[in-house]
Design a protein around this motif. Structure first.
Motif, short mmCIF file in Angstrom:
data_model
loop_
_atom_site.label_atom_id
_atom_site.label_comp_id
_atom_site.label_asym_id
_atom_site.label_seq_id
_atom_site.Cartn_x
_atom_site.Cartn_y
_atom_site.Cartn_z
N ASP A 67 -10.54 8.08 10.82
CA ASP A 67 -9.60 6.79 9.69
C ASP A 67 -8.22 6.89 9.44
N PRO A 68 -7.20 6.12 9.89
CA PRO A 68 -6.75 6.01 9.17
C PRO A 68 -5.56 6.13 8.13
N PHE A 69 -7.20 5.38 7.18
CA PHE A 69 -7.50 4.56 5.78
C PHE A 69 -7.15 5.74 5.29
N ARG A 70 -7.05 7.19 5.18
CA ARG A 70 -8.14 8.10 4.06
C ARG A 70 -7.25 8.49 2.85
N LEU A 71 -6.13 7.71 2.87
CA LEU A 71 -5.77 7.76 1.43
C LEU A 71 -5.52 6.18 0.51
N GLY A 72 -6.47 5.25 1.18
CA GLY A 72 -7.22 4.28 0.16
C GLY A 72 -6.38 3.32 0.26
N VAL A 73 -5.83 2.15 -0.68
CA VAL A 73 -5.43 0.90 -0.96
C VAL A 73 -4.88 1.13 -2.26
N ALA A 74 -4.35 0.50 -2.55
CA ALA A 74 -3.47 -0.15 -3.71
C ALA A 74 -2.76 -1.50 -3.91
N SER A 75 -2.90 -1.74 -5.28
CA SER A 75 -1.66 -3.08 -5.23
C SER A 75 -1.29 -2.99 -6.63
N GLY A 76 -0.21 -3.56 -7.01
CA GLY A 76 1.20 -3.59 -7.89
C GLY A 76 1.92 -4.49 -8.06
N ASP A 77 2.30 -4.60 -9.85
CA ASP A 77 3.17 -5.24 -10.39
C ASP A 77 3.06 -7.07 -9.90
N PRO A 78 1.64 -7.67 -10.56
CA PRO A 78 1.98 -8.34 -10.72
C PRO A 78 2.15 -9.51 -11.15
N PRO A 93 -4.79 13.75 6.13
CA PRO A 93 -3.56 13.60 4.69
C PRO A 93 -3.23 15.27 4.19
N LEU A 94 -3.97 16.29 4.20
CA LEU A 94 -3.33 17.21 4.04
C LEU A 94 -2.60 17.98 4.87
N LYS A 247 -3.83 11.72 -3.79
CA LYS A 247 -4.30 10.23 -3.65
C LYS A 247 -5.87 10.19 -2.61
N ASN A 248 -6.50 12.04 -2.11
CA ASN A 248 -7.05 11.95 -1.08
C ASN A 248 -8.93 12.17 -2.12
N GLU A 249 -8.51 12.04 -3.67
CA GLU A 249 -10.25 12.22 -4.59
C GLU A 249 -10.29 11.06 -4.72
N PRO A 250 -11.31 11.23 -4.60
CA PRO A 250 -12.36 9.18 -3.95
C PRO A 250 -11.95 8.98 -5.74
N GLU A 251 -11.81 9.34 -6.60
CA GLU A 251 -11.88 8.98 -8.16
C GLU A 251 -10.68 8.18 -8.14
#
Length: 548
Positions: A67-78, A93-94, A247-251
């Motif tokens: 899986d290449p998405f192990r650092l998750g996703v994000a959005s910002g500056d709406p 990731p590490l 970023k690897n932390e699930p929370e």
């Protein structure tokens, strides 16, 4: 511009949950994020794995066996018509080289934005390059969206689909829609689990304000609850690897995927207590400029920032202005990059001084720099919004820590740069603004009133400061505050102090601000409950802290 987009659905491979699988299963359904939802979408979209890739006409390169998405996703500056979407590819990731196990080649990443979490109504889609020069990070600036709407987004590489993120656009000008937000700061990996992020995600906020110290740059310390791998971050590879650890932390991934973030940095994204061109010890050097450049690049690579923030060597523009309809103007500050060195600093070990009033208040010293200060003052003068929100890093209100007539103030916060603080405060006071300063850094909750004259406790209250405690820095904390009674006695404008971990929850309306100081009893186990340690109401038109 119409939102209609006729792109078909994407199929996916369920992401590898990795070593954090148990905690990932704690994700809340309300945040539309994580492995559980992605796997559910796989069923809804009709399959996964190589069959999914074949059905969509895409074949997976050999490196996408993981899986290449192990650092998750994000959005910002709406904004009213857009938002930034982010991800960063990493199959390992590490990895110590900071490259996340990715090849040294450009990779096309597909993305979709929809009106629903099942992606039945896709309104935008496209392909963005992930390039090794920027750690295979992706920053998509989506435009042409409807104001004040909720959207969901995801990315794909080959047969792999990312977790799903939720985001929002801000309301249109003239709209006074309420703003639900949380403020977080100081997430130290060695201090404990990032449980506060999970609780904050479950608030389903409109916006997350991240006020700095997203990472800690120091080497691992033996005997800590859990230990940073590697040495102190100095190089680009080291900073990249450190962001990947966090970023690897699930929370962390859960809160990023729950709502758009508005971010700024403080000191630990570079070095503890750095100041402009000066390192912690007050020494400018080519080596520190190179370190700042590495830190700035890694910060941009890992945050949902717009192109305007792409760094140029050690320089990165993080101060910017966002608006939440006509309810709030958000003036994001950078109080590290342009400041003069701290008063009295000679060896980086002492940050509290007495009898330095003339130096602290000198107009020749600045925490913002002349350009940022002029930009902020101009924005405050022109604003007609109900609330002025100033997300930034360090303590704004006066804080004397010594009993009696001798004042002992900190040189790293705004006490050490009184001219800038007075200029900003007096400008918003003259405009009769409802000003709210958001602060991190100090690892404790504080509820502060901003006085027209801190030397006169009876002077008018002209604004408030909400200081969020840390996510984990300071470990579990305690029910006592060392020197807390003295601070409250010497600073009557400080209405509350608490030394546990958590975040600040806010609700801004046309009539008032409700602020809740959310607190947990521990962070060294991942199951901590959370509750409001104190709550305050600040009426619009009469900025003060009224405890409820």
């Amino acid at each position: 511009m119409s939102e209609t987009d006729n792109s078909g659905p994407l199929r996916l491979v369920a992401p590898d949950q990795g070593a954090n699988a148990a905690r990932r299963r704690q994700y809340s359904r309300r945040t539309f994020v994580g492995v559980s939802l992605a796997a559910g979408l796989a069923v809804g979209l009709g399959g996964r794995g190589s069959a999914a890739a074949a059905a969509t006409g895409h074949t997976s390169p050999s490196w996408t066996g993981q899986d290449p998405f192990r650092l998750g996703v994000a959005s910002g500056d709406p904004t009213p018509d857009g938002v930034v979407l982010w991800t960063r590819l990493a199959i390992d990731p590490l990895a110590e080289d900071g490259a996340g196990g990715m090849p040294s080649q450009n990779i096309d990443v597909s993305w979709q934005l929809a009106r629903d979490p099942q992606f039945r109504h896709i309104v935008r889609s496209g392909v963005a390059p992930a390039v090794p020069e920027w750690a295979h990070s992706v920053h998509v600036e989506v435009e042409g969206l409807q104001p004040g709407h909720e959207y969901w987004y995801r990315f794909r590489v080959g047969g792999h689909l990312s977790p799903v993120g939720r985001t929002l656009t801000s309301p249109a000008p003239g709209n006074h829609r309420d703003l639900h937000a949380v403020a977080v700061s100081c997430s130290h990996y060695e201090g404990g689990y990032f449980t506060a992020y999970r609780h904050a995600a479950e608030e389903n906020p409109d916006v997350v304000f991240e006020l700095g110290d997203y990472i800690y740059e120091g080497a691992g310390v033996a005997g800590r609850f859990r230990v940073h791998p590697g040495s102190t971050c100095v190089s680009l590879a080291q900073y990249r690897a450190r962001y990947a650890l966090y970023k690897n932390e699930p929370e962390t991934q859960q809160l990023h995927a729950a709502a758009p973030w508005i971010v700024t940095w403080d000191d630990h994204e570079v070095q503890d207590n750095w100041a402009g061109v000066y390192d912690k010890n007050g020494v400018p050097s080519d080596a520190f400029a190179a370190r700042r450049a590495a830190a700035a690049k890694a910060y941009y690579e890992n945050m949902p920032l717009r192109r305007a923030s792409i760094p140029n060597g050690p320089d990165i523009k993080l101060y910017r202005r966002l608006r939440w309809g006509s309810l709030a103007d958000i003036h994001v500050l950078d109080e590290r990059s342009f400041r003069d060195r701290q008063a009295g600093n000679t060896n980086g070990s002492t940050w509290w001084f007495s009898n330095r009033k003339d130096e602290y208040n000198s107009p020749n010293r600045t925490i913002l720099g002349a350009e940022q200060r002029a930009w902020l003052l101009d924005g405050l003068r022109q604003s007609r919004a109900t609330w002025q929100i100033l997300p930034q890093g360090v303590f704004f209100a006066k804080r004397d820590i010594t009993a009696g007539p001798v004042e002992t103030l900190g040189s790293d916060g705004w006490d050490g740069y009184g001219y800038d603080r007075d200029s900003i405060r007096d400008t918003w006071a003259a405009r009769r603004h409802n000003a709210v300063v958001l602060t991190g850094d100090v690892h404790m909750h504080f509820a502060n009133e901003i006085k027209a004259d801190f030397a006169n406790p009876d002077s008018a209250t002209v604004g408030v400061e909400l200081v969020t405690t840390s996510v984990t820095s300071g470990d579990d904390g305690s029910d006592t505050v060392n020197g807390g009674a003295t601070v409250l006695a010497e600073n009557p404008h400080i209405k509350f102090i608490q030394n546990r971990r958590g975040y600040v929850r806010m609700k801004y309306t046309r009539d008032e601000l409700r602020s809740d100081f959310m607190s947990m009893p521990y962070v060294q186990r991942p199951d901590a409950p959370i509750s409001a340690a104190a709550s305050f109401v600040t009426p619009a038109g009469a900025p003060a802290m009224h405890r409820v």
